[in-house]
Design a protein around this motif. Structure first.
Motif, PDB file in Angstrom:
ATOM      1  N   ARG A  34       0.835  -1.215   0.000  1.00 46.75           N
ATOM      2  CA  ARG A  34       0.000   0.000   0.000  1.00 46.75           C
ATOM      3  C   ARG A  34       0.864   1.256   0.000  1.00 46.75           C
ATOM      4  O   ARG A  34       0.545   2.233  -0.691  1.00 46.75           O
ATOM      5  N   ASP A  82      -3.597   4.001  -4.804  1.00 45.59           N
ATOM      6  CA  ASP A  82      -3.829   3.165  -3.620  1.00 45.59           C
ATOM      7  C   ASP A  82      -4.078   1.749  -4.107  1.00 45.59           C
ATOM      8  O   ASP A  82      -4.267   1.515  -5.303  1.00 45.59           O
ATOM      9  N   SER A 142      -9.559  -0.977  -5.357  1.00 47.85           N
ATOM     10  CA  SER A 142     -10.884  -1.278  -4.817  1.00 47.85           C
ATOM     11  C   SER A 142     -11.714  -1.798  -5.984  1.00 47.85           C
ATOM     12  O   SER A 142     -11.786  -1.154  -7.031  1.00 47.85           O
ATOM     13  N   GLY A 172      -7.094  -3.678  -2.119  1.00 48.69           N
ATOM     14  CA  GLY A 172      -7.280  -2.730  -1.015  1.00 48.69           C
ATOM     15  C   GLY A 172      -8.371  -3.082  -0.037  1.00 48.69           C
ATOM     16  O   GLY A 172      -9.100  -2.214   0.437  1.00 48.69           O
ATOM     17  N   ASN A 206      -9.607  -4.873   3.616  1.00 50.66           N
ATOM     18  CA  ASN A 206      -9.110  -5.303   4.926  1.00 50.66           C
ATOM     19  C   ASN A 206     -10.200  -5.196   5.986  1.00 50.66           C
ATOM     20  O   ASN A 206     -11.186  -4.480   5.822  1.00 50.66           O
ATOM     21  N   TRP A 251     -12.830  -1.065   2.145  1.00 52.10           N
ATOM     22  CA  TRP A 251     -11.790  -0.697   1.200  1.00 52.10           C
ATOM     23  C   TRP A 251     -10.844   0.298   1.851  1.00 52.10           C
ATOM     24  O   TRP A 251     -11.179   0.916   2.859  1.00 52.10           O
ATOM     25  N   VAL A 252      -9.654   0.457   1.288  1.00 52.61           N
ATOM     26  CA  VAL A 252      -8.651   1.350   1.870  1.00 52.61           C
ATOM     27  C   VAL A 252      -9.132   2.787   1.981  1.00 52.61           C
ATOM     28  O   VAL A 252      -8.662   3.528   2.836  1.00 52.61           O
ATOM     29  N   CYS A 302      -6.226  -9.027   5.750  1.00 55.09           N
ATOM     30  CA  CYS A 302      -6.017  -8.359   4.469  1.00 55.09           C
ATOM     31  C   CYS A 302      -6.542  -9.209   3.330  1.00 55.09           C
ATOM     32  O   CYS A 302      -6.501 -10.431   3.379  1.00 55.09           O
TER      33      CYS A 302
END
Length: 130
Positions: A30, A39, A42, A65, A67, A77-78, A103
């Protein structure tokens, strides 16, 4: 980060995607994405899932992305958005044998790929989205 991390870049819809040739854990993957103004990817549609799966070599796993680091079982999503469309493999996510698998990775297969939860310290290639 070094150009040697990158295999190639692709455009799909309005976004650009970069896949790596090297392997890193999820956090460092990341950080590489963020260093380029991107990033970890997603995935929000079946078309995008199939496109990302098609970037991977057979039976390769790649970080995406996804987690549940902050709240077990609540996958995000991130960018903090909730996961609305999922492509989990059978029995996933499962925190295998009680391990801390926080993750998400995409596991390539001949159809459209499937998601799996994995220990964030495992090393995979990764895919960035910008």
């Amino acid at each position: 980060y070094k150009a040697s991390y990158w295999y190639s870049s692709f455009k799909f819809g309005m976004n650009c995607y970069y896949d790596s040739v090297t392997e890193l854990d999820w956090v460092h993957s990341r950080l590489v994405c963020l260093s380029m103004g991107a990033d970890l990817v997603s995935i929000n549609t079946a078309e995008e899932q199939a496109f990302i799966n098609g970037l991977l070599s057979p039976q390769v796993n790649a970080w995406i992305g996804l987690n549940d680091i902050h709240s077990e079982g609540k996958w995000k999503w991130v960018d903090g958005t909730a996961v609305t469309t999922t492509f989990w493999g059978p029995g996933q996510p499962n925190s295998y044998n009680g391990t801390n698998q926080d993750c998400g990775e995409l596991v390539e297969n001949s159809l459209m790929g499937q998601w799996n939860d994995e220990d964030c310290s495992a090393e995979n290639i990764w895919i960035c989205e910008k």
